[in-house]
Write an enzyme that holds these catalytic residues in place. Structure first.
Site, PDB file in Angstrom:
ATOM      1  CE1 TYR A  35      -2.004   3.471   2.313  1.00  0.00           C
ATOM      2  CE2 TYR A  35      -3.685   2.583   0.852  1.00  0.00           C
ATOM      3  CZ  TYR A  35      -3.208   3.612   1.651  1.00  0.00           C
ATOM      4  OH  TYR A  35      -3.933   4.766   1.768  1.00  0.00           O
ATOM      5  CG  ASP A  36       3.113   2.155   3.476  1.00  0.00           C
ATOM      6  OD1 ASP A  36       3.711   1.629   4.441  1.00  0.00           O
ATOM      7  OD2 ASP A  36       1.935   2.596   3.570  1.00  0.00           O
ATOM      8  CD  GLU A 114     -26.684   2.194  16.143  1.00  0.00           C
ATOM      9  OE1 GLU A 114     -27.605   2.125  15.313  1.00  0.00           O
ATOM     10  OE2 GLU A 114     -25.778   3.027  16.114  1.00  0.00           O
ATOM     11  CE  LYS A 116     -26.074   7.530  23.447  1.00  0.00           C
ATOM     12  NZ  LYS A 116     -24.842   8.327  23.662  1.00  0.00           N
ATOM     13  NE  ARG A 137     -27.009  16.143  18.577  1.00  0.00           N
ATOM     14  CZ  ARG A 137     -27.394  17.061  19.460  1.00  0.00           C
ATOM     15  NH1 ARG A 137     -26.504  17.913  19.945  1.00  0.00           N
ATOM     16  NH2 ARG A 137     -28.651  17.127  19.871  1.00  0.00           N
ATOM     17  CE  LYS A 292     -30.670   5.028  15.517  1.00  0.00           C
ATOM     18  NZ  LYS A 292     -29.849   5.620  14.433  1.00  0.00           N
ATOM     19  CE  LYS A 316     -26.143   7.207  28.500  1.00  0.00           C
ATOM     20  NZ  LYS A 316     -25.857   8.462  27.858  1.00  0.00           N
TER      21      LYS A 316
HETATM   22  C1  LIG Z   1     -30.726   9.156  15.766  1.00  0.00           C
HETATM   23  C2  LIG Z   1     -29.439   8.934  16.490  1.00  0.00           C
HETATM   24  C3  LIG Z   1     -28.874   9.966  17.271  1.00  0.00           C
HETATM   25  C4  LIG Z   1     -27.677   9.747  17.943  1.00  0.00           C
HETATM   26  C5  LIG Z   1     -27.024   8.501  17.811  1.00  0.00           C
HETATM   27  C6  LIG Z   1     -25.792   8.227  18.473  1.00  0.00           C
HETATM   28  C7  LIG Z   1     -25.197   6.977  18.316  1.00  0.00           C
HETATM   29  C8  LIG Z   1     -23.901   6.645  18.997  1.00  0.00           C
HETATM   30  N1  LIG Z   1     -23.354   7.513  19.837  1.00  0.00           N
HETATM   31  O1  LIG Z   1     -23.353   5.565  18.754  1.00  0.00           O
HETATM   32  C9  LIG Z   1     -25.793   5.989  17.519  1.00  0.00           C
HETATM   33  C10 LIG Z   1     -27.000   6.246  16.876  1.00  0.00           C
HETATM   34  O2  LIG Z   1     -27.609   5.331  16.110  1.00  0.00           O
HETATM   35  C11 LIG Z   1     -27.630   7.508  17.009  1.00  0.00           C
HETATM   36  N2  LIG Z   1     -28.815   7.739  16.360  1.00  0.00           N
END
Ligand SMILES: Cc1ccc2cc(C(N)=O)cc(O)c2n1
Length: 325
Positions: A35-36, A114, A116, A137, A292, A316
């Site tokens: 790659y390099d 997922e 966070k 953001r 979600k 959380k």
């Molecule tokens: C709508 C929304 C807003 C903030 C979010 C933040 C994260 C995150 N910090 O991983 C993941 C998400 O799917 C998010 N989804």
């Protein structure tokens, strides 16, 4: 110079494929040395023909000079925060509020689940497949233009990996600093008598707020996409959120590998517990999970509470006892 142009295009496309396989598929095609070697070949050829350098070239990640400040950018679609859950009861309240508004039992509902990520939310705009602009953001409506810094993040593609890109695609995701890179950064800072960062999230924030992209370029930042903002194309997007994220991945946008589909309350709790058990071995900081409703049409029916979506919850983890070093 068509001969030169073809040689440049071939080198750029090859390097883009290597970057895609390395950073997005986590499956390198060639050793780093190869790659390099190619990157140096491209740099030399562009040095001989500077007029043929394109903004999407893999050599163009680090901007020329430091900025005096950051311009403001207004998000076409607000970037909203998430409502929190701290217990199974809170999660049940979230599910009940959904059932109150749509005629579907939560047991039948599919969720995109997922980890966070504990970093900073950013927005990256691709026009005709080329990275044009990126912003923080901010307060959800306006953020700072950090395009030059986002371009230095190695797993952010400068050009989408598709022959027919959407006219406009806004990728939203989290920029974070893996724990190993964070520890190495602080060691180097200590050795140089510079200030250290308290945690990876602060280190990522400090790195993205650098006015000099050369400094950002030396910081081990990673992007993971989590949603789509603005989208303009002749082609329709998939109708499920999970499927949209897989589509982003096929375009060369990095997506977290822990993301899964789950149906009903039990599978949501199983995902939450699974990620909680994996938390200390992920290699990056997370502060919970994001759950979600997967079907986009249902998301639109559910809409948002004042500032957070009714169709998503951040469940959380209990605050970790901070290690007193
Ligand atoms: C709508 C929304 C807003 C903030 C979010 C933040 C994260 C995150 N910090 O991983 C993941 C998400 O799917 C998010 N989804």
């Amino acid at each position: 110079t068509t001969q030169i142009k073809q040689q440049l295009d071939r080198l750029k496309e090859t390097l883009r494929q290597y970057e895609y396989h390395y950073h997005v598929l986590d499956n390198p095609l060639v050793p780093d040395a190869e790659y390099d070697r190619l990157m140096n070949e491209l740099k030399n050829l562009e040095w001989q023909h500077p007029d043929l350098i394109t903004t999407d070239s893999p050599t163009q990640r680090v901007g020329a000079k430091p900025l005096d400040g950051f311009a403001q950018i207004t998000h076409e679609i607000p970037m909203l925060s998430l409502d929190n859950a701290f217990s199974d009861d809170d999660l049940d309240g979230f599910l009940r509020r959904i059932e109150d508004r749509i005629p579907v039992k939560s047991q039948q509902l599919e969720f995109c689940c997922e980890p966070k990520l504990d970093g900073l939310a950013v927005s990256i705009l691709y026009v005709d497949g080329i990275l044009i602009q990126a912003a923080t953001r901010g307060d959800g409506n306006t953020g700072e233009d950090i395009t030059a810094n986002i371009r230095t993040i190695r797993n952010v593609p400068l050009k989408l990996n598709t022959p027919n890109p959407p006219a406009r695609l806004e990728v939203r995701g989290e920029v974070f600093m893996p724990q190993q890179g964070f520890e190495q950064l602080n060691e180097r800072a200590l050795a140089k008598g510079e200030k250290t960062f308290a945690n990876p999230r602060n280190a990522a924030a400090g790195s993205l707020r650098q006015l000099d992209p050369k400094i950002t370029s030396q910081r081990p930042l990673v992007l993971n996409a989590y949603s789509i903002g603005v989208y303009e194309s002749d082609d329709q997007l998939p109708t499920g959120h999970f499927e949209r994220l897989q589509w982003l991945k096929s375009l060369g946008i990095p997506v977290n590998s822990e993301i899964k589909l789950a149906q009903g309350r039990e599978q949501l709790l199983a995902f939450y517990q699974h990620i909680q058990q994996k938390r200390s071995s992920l290699g990056y900081d997370i502060d919970g999970t994001v759950l979600k409703v997967n079907d986009i049409a249902l998301q639109e029916q559910l809409g948002f509470i004042s500032k957070a979506p009714r169709w998503a919850i951040a469940y959380k983890f209990p605050a970790q006892e901070e290690m007193t070093i």
